[in-house]
Design a protein around this motif. Structure first.
Motif, PDB file in Angstrom:
ATOM      1  N   ALA A 208      -5.703  10.046  10.173  1.00 47.57           N
ATOM      2  CA  ALA A 208      -6.736  10.958   9.663  1.00 47.57           C
ATOM      3  C   ALA A 208      -6.123  12.003   8.733  1.00 47.57           C
ATOM      4  CB  ALA A 208      -7.449  11.627  10.830  1.00 47.57           C
ATOM      5  N   ARG A 209      -4.947  12.512   9.095  1.00 48.79           N
ATOM      6  CA  ARG A 209      -4.273  13.499   8.240  1.00 48.79           C
ATOM      7  C   ARG A 209      -3.905  12.891   6.884  1.00 48.79           C
ATOM      8  NH1 ARG A 209       0.267  16.097  12.275  1.00 48.79           N
ATOM      9  NH2 ARG A 209      -1.126  17.309  13.622  1.00 48.79           N
ATOM     10  N   ILE A 210      -3.392  11.667   6.913  1.00 47.96           N
ATOM     11  CA  ILE A 210      -3.003  10.994   5.678  1.00 47.96           C
ATOM     12  C   ILE A 210      -4.211  10.827   4.761  1.00 47.96           C
ATOM     13  CG2 ILE A 210      -2.274   8.747   4.749  1.00 47.96           C
ATOM     14  CD1 ILE A 210      -0.321   8.580   7.166  1.00 47.96           C
ATOM     15  N   VAL A 246       1.470   7.237  -7.349  1.00 52.78           N
ATOM     16  CA  VAL A 246       1.668   7.074  -8.799  1.00 52.78           C
ATOM     17  C   VAL A 246       1.067   5.755  -9.303  1.00 52.78           C
ATOM     18  CG1 VAL A 246       3.372   6.800 -10.640  1.00 52.78           C
ATOM     19  CG2 VAL A 246       3.639   8.628  -8.948  1.00 52.78           C
ATOM     20  N   PRO A 247       1.433   4.595  -8.732  1.00 55.96           N
ATOM     21  CA  PRO A 247       0.833   3.352  -9.234  1.00 55.96           C
ATOM     22  C   PRO A 247      -0.684   3.324  -9.064  1.00 55.96           C
ATOM     23  CG  PRO A 247       2.744   2.886  -7.839  1.00 55.96           C
ATOM     24  CD  PRO A 247       2.414   4.337  -7.660  1.00 55.96           C
ATOM     25  N   GLU A 264      -8.097   4.508  -1.671  1.00 58.93           N
ATOM     26  CA  GLU A 264      -7.927   3.641  -0.501  1.00 58.93           C
ATOM     27  C   GLU A 264      -6.561   2.967  -0.495  1.00 58.93           C
ATOM     28  OE1 GLU A 264     -11.235   0.978  -0.554  1.00 58.93           O
ATOM     29  OE2 GLU A 264     -12.665   2.480   0.205  1.00 58.93           O
ATOM     30  N   ARG A 265      -6.124   2.486  -1.673  1.00 56.73           N
ATOM     31  CA  ARG A 265      -4.813   1.830  -1.735  1.00 56.73           C
ATOM     32  C   ARG A 265      -3.683   2.810  -1.438  1.00 56.73           C
ATOM     33  NH1 ARG A 265      -4.681  -2.729  -6.559  1.00 56.73           N
ATOM     34  NH2 ARG A 265      -6.666  -3.722  -6.029  1.00 56.73           N
ATOM     35  N   ALA A 266      -3.806   4.035  -1.939  1.00 55.79           N
ATOM     36  CA  ALA A 266      -2.765   5.034  -1.691  1.00 55.79           C
ATOM     37  C   ALA A 266      -2.720   5.410  -0.209  1.00 55.79           C
ATOM     38  CB  ALA A 266      -3.009   6.269  -2.546  1.00 55.79           C
ATOM     39  N   ILE A 267      -3.878   5.510   0.407  1.00 57.69           N
ATOM     40  CA  ILE A 267      -3.928   5.840   1.838  1.00 57.69           C
ATOM     41  C   ILE A 267      -3.285   4.725   2.654  1.00 57.69           C
ATOM     42  CG2 ILE A 267      -5.489   6.116   3.809  1.00 57.69           C
ATOM     43  CD1 ILE A 267      -7.369   7.659   1.900  1.00 57.69           C
ATOM     44  N   ILE A 268      -3.613   3.473   2.327  1.00 52.86           N
ATOM     45  CA  ILE A 268      -3.024   2.332   3.051  1.00 52.86           C
ATOM     46  C   ILE A 268      -1.506   2.290   2.855  1.00 52.86           C
ATOM     47  CG2 ILE A 268      -2.869  -0.198   3.100  1.00 52.86           C
ATOM     48  CD1 ILE A 268      -5.909  -0.203   2.441  1.00 52.86           C
ATOM     49  N   ALA A 269      -1.054   2.503   1.610  1.00 51.54           N
ATOM     50  CA  ALA A 269       0.391   2.502   1.336  1.00 51.54           C
ATOM     51  C   ALA A 269       1.095   3.610   2.117  1.00 51.54           C
ATOM     52  CB  ALA A 269       0.640   2.663  -0.158  1.00 51.54           C
ATOM     53  N   ALA A 274       4.426   5.419   6.727  1.00 48.77           N
ATOM     54  CA  ALA A 274       4.568   6.187   7.971  1.00 48.77           C
ATOM     55  C   ALA A 274       4.965   5.277   9.129  1.00 48.77           C
ATOM     56  CB  ALA A 274       3.263   6.914   8.294  1.00 48.77           C
ATOM     57  N   LYS A 275       4.421   4.071   9.140  1.00 50.73           N
ATOM     58  CA  LYS A 275       4.781   3.113  10.195  1.00 50.73           C
ATOM     59  C   LYS A 275       6.260   2.745  10.101  1.00 50.73           C
ATOM     60  CE  LYS A 275       3.488  -1.384  12.118  1.00 50.73           C
ATOM     61  NZ  LYS A 275       2.597  -2.565  11.994  1.00 50.73           N
TER      62      LYS A 275
END
Length: 293
Positions: A208-210, A246-247, A264-269, A274-275
């Protein structure tokens, strides 16, 4: 009479776990100096994208090694180690140093030591990558055993990334990776009084923070930073060009992504990163005290 042992606080943790806020709180309480231990926050241009402390935070405590490297340069772990050694040499002995960041190799260099392998030219890396692309695990191990028997013997599995690294080092320097590792120096803080801490937020809380943080970044200057970075026409292979955000923002700017897709892509990346960080901390810093903020 010997002087008092110098003190350092090491605050590690995955991205968006609250490390910078905790470090600032500690620095204000102790009068300490905050030292960056994040490999992306060393670069200029990308203050918002890399979540570097802002001017307001920097006014509250002394910060070192943030935004000091031009985005058009590479900055290796060895260079960071030398920069930290300079900080240690010119710091006031009575002030504690607060190292904060998410780059596990940096903390290893502080506590366990670091093998200072020279920067490997990109062309050498690409040539080795092509050479091993068609090889299976046995083929990679046989090739590595011919050029770096020590590393080949040490690897339980000759996975492509580790074999690529070892072969590229041998081809570029004429020395084996294992020989560099045998020359490893003690950790920079070997003689210091060290307090260690890994921040370990609940996974759902961290996700959620990310998500919140990147949405905020996108609307508060991250786009302008990426525009400024792209205007420099840098090599896409440079670390700053591959910083998360950036990308994705570049894709939105050139019309290949919608704003929502970019976010969405930046959040997933970021969540994937983080994992990987949590896996490193679990495996390499398992004995460090954990704290949930």
């Amino acid at each position: 009479m010997m002087g008092a042992q110098r003190r350092a606080v090491l605050i590690a943790g995955p991205t968006a776990s609250g490390k910078s806020a905790l470090a600032l709180e500690r620095a204000q309480a102790s009068g300490g100096i905050i030292v960056n231990a994040d490999s992306m926050q060393v670069y200029d241009t990308l203050r918002i994208v890399t979540a570097r402390p802002g001017a307001a935070e920097e006014a509250l405590a002394e910060h070192r090694l943030y935004g000091v490297v031009p985005a058009g340069q590479r900055f290796s772990t060895g260079q960071w180690v030398r920069a930290v050694a300079a900080v240690l040499a010119d710091g006031a002995p009575e002030r504690e140093l607060i190292f904060v960041g998410g780059t596990g190799l940096y903390f290893d260099a502080l506590t366990k030591g670091f093998a200072d392998v020279p920067e490997i030219p990109e062309q050498v890396v690409l040539e080795v990558k092509q050479e091993i692309q068609a090889l299976d695990e046995a083929g990679r191990r046989a090739l590595l055993a011919r050029e770096d028997p020590g590393t080949a013997h040490r690897l339980k599995v000759a996975d492509p990334q580790r074999v690529l690294r070892a072969l590229a080092v041998k081809r570029a320097t004429g020395r084996t990776l294992s020989s560099f590792q045998s020359d490893q120096q003690p950790g920079l803080l070997a003689e210091w009084d060290i307090e260690r801490l890994v921040l370990w937020p609940d996974r759902d809380v961290l996700r959620a923070r990310i998500a919140r943080r990147f949405e905020t970044m996108f609307s508060s200057g991250a786009v302008q930073e990426v525009e400024a970075l792209l205007a420099q026409r840098l090599d896409p292979a440079l670390p700053a060009m591959k910083a998360i955000g950036v990308p994705e923002i570049a894709g939105w700017l050139d019309g290949t992504l919608t704003r929502q897709e970019a976010v969405e892509r930046a959040i997933i990346a970021t969540q994937q990163y983080a994992k990987r960080q949590r896996t490193w901390f679990r495996n390499r810093m398992g004995d460090w005290p954990r704290r949930t903020l």
